[in-house]
Design an enzyme around this catalytic site. Structure first.
Site, PDB file in Angstrom:
ATOM      1  N   GLN A  90      42.047 -50.654  -6.332  1.00  0.00           N
ATOM      2  CA  GLN A  90      41.434 -50.043  -7.338  1.00  0.00           C
ATOM      3  C   GLN A  90      39.422 -50.275  -7.167  1.00  0.00           C
ATOM      4  O   GLN A  90      39.143 -51.735  -6.774  1.00  0.00           O
ATOM      5  CB  GLN A  90      41.583 -51.394  -8.641  1.00  0.00           C
ATOM      6  CG  GLN A  90      42.643 -50.793  -9.275  1.00  0.00           C
ATOM      7  CD  GLN A  90      42.898 -50.049  -9.603  1.00  0.00           C
ATOM      8  OE1 GLN A  90      42.298 -49.101 -10.976  1.00  0.00           O
ATOM      9  NE2 GLN A  90      44.074 -49.074  -9.353  1.00  0.00           N
TER      10      GLN A  90
ATOM     11  N   GLY B  12      41.756 -52.602 -20.430  1.00  0.00           N
ATOM     12  CA  GLY B  12      42.364 -51.660 -19.490  1.00  0.00           C
ATOM     13  C   GLY B  12      41.143 -51.225 -18.748  1.00  0.00           C
ATOM     14  O   GLY B  12      40.139 -50.615 -18.935  1.00  0.00           O
ATOM     15  N   HIS B  13      41.349 -50.547 -17.146  1.00  0.00           N
ATOM     16  CA  HIS B  13      40.313 -49.822 -15.896  1.00  0.00           C
ATOM     17  C   HIS B  13      40.141 -48.717 -16.703  1.00  0.00           C
ATOM     18  O   HIS B  13      41.320 -47.760 -17.138  1.00  0.00           O
ATOM     19  CB  HIS B  13      41.020 -49.445 -14.732  1.00  0.00           C
ATOM     20  CG  HIS B  13      42.656 -49.006 -14.872  1.00  0.00           C
ATOM     21  ND1 HIS B  13      43.331 -48.581 -13.283  1.00  0.00           N
ATOM     22  CD2 HIS B  13      43.309 -47.968 -15.546  1.00  0.00           C
ATOM     23  CE1 HIS B  13      43.569 -48.462 -13.458  1.00  0.00           C
ATOM     24  NE2 HIS B  13      44.488 -48.277 -15.013  1.00  0.00           N
ATOM     25  N   ASN B  14      39.106 -48.210 -16.148  1.00  0.00           N
ATOM     26  CA  ASN B  14      38.580 -47.480 -17.405  1.00  0.00           C
ATOM     27  C   ASN B  14      38.129 -46.543 -17.994  1.00  0.00           C
ATOM     28  O   ASN B  14      38.135 -45.445 -19.030  1.00  0.00           O
ATOM     29  CB  ASN B  14      39.427 -45.827 -16.581  1.00  0.00           C
ATOM     30  CG  ASN B  14      39.233 -45.365 -14.664  1.00  0.00           C
ATOM     31  OD1 ASN B  14      39.360 -46.123 -13.892  1.00  0.00           O
ATOM     32  ND2 ASN B  14      38.878 -44.416 -13.944  1.00  0.00           N
TER      33      ASN B  14
END
Lengths: 359, 359, 359
Positions: free
Chosen positions: B205, B248-250
């Site tokens: 990541q 969460g990511h993004n």
């Protein structure tokens, strides 16, 4: 961690009645399926599925509830007690008492403000910070890497595990246990939103948190400080809070409550004494939950709750009603088909009233 | 924390109209039921149940909404304002401004990389770590025991409370507040699963997190970093996030949103501006939530949401529909009984179609 | 972080087939909509909505699934692979390998007990504490501000990010990753309640936690230690846990599981291998979840689950049944109206049986 006691000694410790080889020396304690001939084990009737394990155990000695005198158990020694959970607790307490305790004294790499007060026999671990005016009462243990804010008070014999934060002005009772990552006294979630622009202006949170005696708070749980300078978010004496629980500002939680993991209680809600909240329960703000209420896991509370009510579901209902509704809910497809059949039989068509072409 | 101002002075501060004893000197501020004759209090019409408290208060002065001119209130002084929440905020801001601020300067027991840059008037607490290339802008306060990773940027006048982690490369805006235990920029949850063996290979990541100006994030909340090197997980300016929230990511969260405690948003979801998510709401990944949407507590979102929709339930539906369905749901047992009666009356038997012997 | 490789080189790295300009030198990697002419991008068919983005991308090179040979993609170079997720993972791994790693060695401001053992090439960051008898195996990285308790063991090449707590006696496998704020081995939630007084006596928690190899645990997640001295809470090899997850004492989680954010599992529950639990799922205690089971987000599990079952809802049901029930649930108002019409038609009145005057 060896028990190293005879069946007779353990029987005295737990206040039970021994049967079989009272002289047998035990070295360990383990579950019914894991225990060997040198081990103590126990049968906890709360989980009936463990009866078969009692009949098959290889344990040297098994603690059994008096109510299970008839239960099959091949162990060479058996100890009958009123309450096996209590008996096991006493055995584990005896074992725990032999574990090393952090030595008293302040670690040279802790930062203690000269105007903080530390009682007799306190311990402060490395990299902890105790700010101006904070008080650590006699026998309290502040683990490594903790933060105790200005004017905060930590009660006698209370233990903070590593990486606990207690912000300024908060009060922790006696014999409390705060597990790693607990945050006491972060700002409550309060904003004054400008309706024209949508801007959320922070409302300063100037109150504190007060934890009663014998409160235990699980890892990474958070209890927010009150809003007004004299407001306290209060957790009553003897209340036990599990991990990752959130308590909003100005909540008042009563005495002897059990809040299981991941519970969330919004601001200004009052929870009575001896309330049990299952895992992941959510409670809206500004409510009143009566003494002795019990709420099933994952339930959502959006209205006041009477004392001793047992609730379940989201939104929560009295548990009998909730279970009944769940049971009928499972019959929905058949009910739908029955209505269609009846309508056909009565020449009403197969469509329900009010439905459009999407069939 | 004493107010020590007269009713007239407070009236000026909050921009209201005074009635009664304008010379009364106030020392504290408290809720309607707790306030005494030296105290300021206020009536917030958002909770109607507080009207009775206003009629019974012992407060010296009560701030009331102009809309409540007729409400009974025995206080010797009253201040009428358009918006009591705003008025109280202004009073609390005045009090908060008198609280001691952490002194500027780097604590000798902080570890600052020589290639980190610290602006004017910054404060870094004991046992904090600021890595290579990190920038702490003017007036920012890094509390004790914080971690600011390599190349991370902390904006002007932003405050990190104790034990905050901002990992490498992340960007925090100006005037942000990160409460204890916040984790910015942990790895997103991304794995490449080998379908043959079931092995989950970690996908590195490599992105970051970007928090806009005036963002506040509650204790122990987590915002994961983006996946690709140029991906950012973004929290828009003025968005306020409560405790124990997971982003969460993004994800891209818009401006001015309110995310109440224990909300969870899976990866790559876009949330518009001024969205309100109640406590424990869950949102699936790769969705789009429109501007101004509002989602009730504990709801679960599994599909895109149009702007300004008000949703409730799990799975979530438009709130009117959800409430209607909940109301009919409570009638399920009677509906079930009615169908049985009708079938009996029509000679269809008492069993629903398609049901087997389990009755 | 620049890729700086040609299309041909990347094709070799990912094991694919190139089409178009194999000599094109790429500098970055980005999503289809963000990528420019120097960038690599990719199409992940898991999300069909990205097909349009592939047709409109400005990327220099796109990795495409072999199954999408026909898909429109104007990029000057294309690389076809069996599995784009795997290909992207390999590219990101190559990039990640170039990131600086913490230097080996113990920071002078860490506190390491003289009886702790540190393997070759280990790194311990500032303000970390490693207690008596703890073992840090070769190549492990203990980030800043971490706590490793007495007798705990950290496996080879494992990484603890800042502010992780691993309490005494816990065992972390090889190549594990623990993100900031993780708490391993806090006390389980166990009390012996006196039925007469309601007092909750703490049951000492004397077991530990054992994490298998290649376990990853997300920020601020908590795994409680077992109750009896020989009890372990176990997380199987290769299991990946997201942020803010709670695992109760004596749980046994199998190998290769995926536990998404905010999952909570109560004590003594056994979860099989390769189980997938969606976000915010809750599982009651003392249950058995079979291998390969999959549970949808926000579901609540209150009974044992057979292997490979796919469940949804709270309480959870087989997903087909749950979706069917949800579909009929949406028709409740029409069903209710239909019953009323039928009753009227049959001269039964418009009231359901058993309903009182509240209508």
């Amino acid at each position: 961690m060896s028990i190293d006691q005879t069946v007779a000694e353990i029987t005295r410790l737990v206040g039970g009645q021994a049967e079989g080889d009272a002289g047998l020396r035990l070295s360990g304690i383990a579950g019914l399926s894991d225990a060997g001939p040198q081990d103590l084990s126990y049968l906890d009737l709360a989980h009936q599925k463990y009866l078969a394990a009692a009949a098959a155990t290889k344990a040297g000695c098994v603690i059994l509830p008096a109510a299970a005198r008839g239960a099959a158990c091949p162990a060479p020694a058996r100890i009958y007690v009123e309450n096996p959970q209590r008996a096991v607790r006493l055995v584990l307490e005896a074992l725990a008492a032999r574990q090393p305790r952090p030595a008293a004294g302040v670690h040279p790499q802790a930062v203690i403000h000269p105007e903080a007060r530390l009682g007799a026999g306190t311990s402060v671990g490395p990299f902890s910070v105790v700010e101006r005016g904070a008080e650590i009462a006699d026998g309290a243990v502040i683990g490594p890497q903790c933060y105790v804010g200005a004017g905060a008070r930590i009660g006698r014999a209370t233990r903070l595990y590593p990486q606990v934060t207690v912000r300024e002005g908060c009060v922790v009772g006696e014999r409390c246990i705060l597990h790693p990552g607990v945050v006491i006294g972060a700002d409550g979630y309060g904003f004054d939103t400008d309706r024209r622009t949508g801007t959320h202006h922070k409302v300063p949170q100037l109150g504190n948190v007060v934890l009663g005696d014998d409160v235990e708070i699980g890892a990474s749980s958070t209890v927010d400080r009150g809003k007004l300078p004299r407001d306290s978010t209060v957790i009553g004496a003897g209340t036990k809070i599990d991990n990752l629980v959130q308590i909003g500002h100005n909540c008042r939680i009563g005495r002897g409550c059990l809040l299981v993991a991941q519970v969330g209680i919004a601001g200004s809600t009052t929870v009575g004494d001896f309330v049990v909240l299952g895992g992941q329960v959510g409670i809206a703000g500004h409510l009143r939950i009566g003494d002795g209420a019990q709420v099933g896991a994952q339930s959502g509370i959006m209205a006041d709750v009477e004392p001793r009510q047992i609730l379940f579901g989201s939104p929560a209902r009295p548990h009998r009603e909730a279970f009944k509704l769940q049971a009928v809910y499972a019959k929905l497809p058949e009910m739908h088909a029955a209505i269609r059949d009846i309508r056909r039989k009565l020449g009403l068509g197969s469509e329900e009233p009010g439905r459009k072409s999407e069939a």
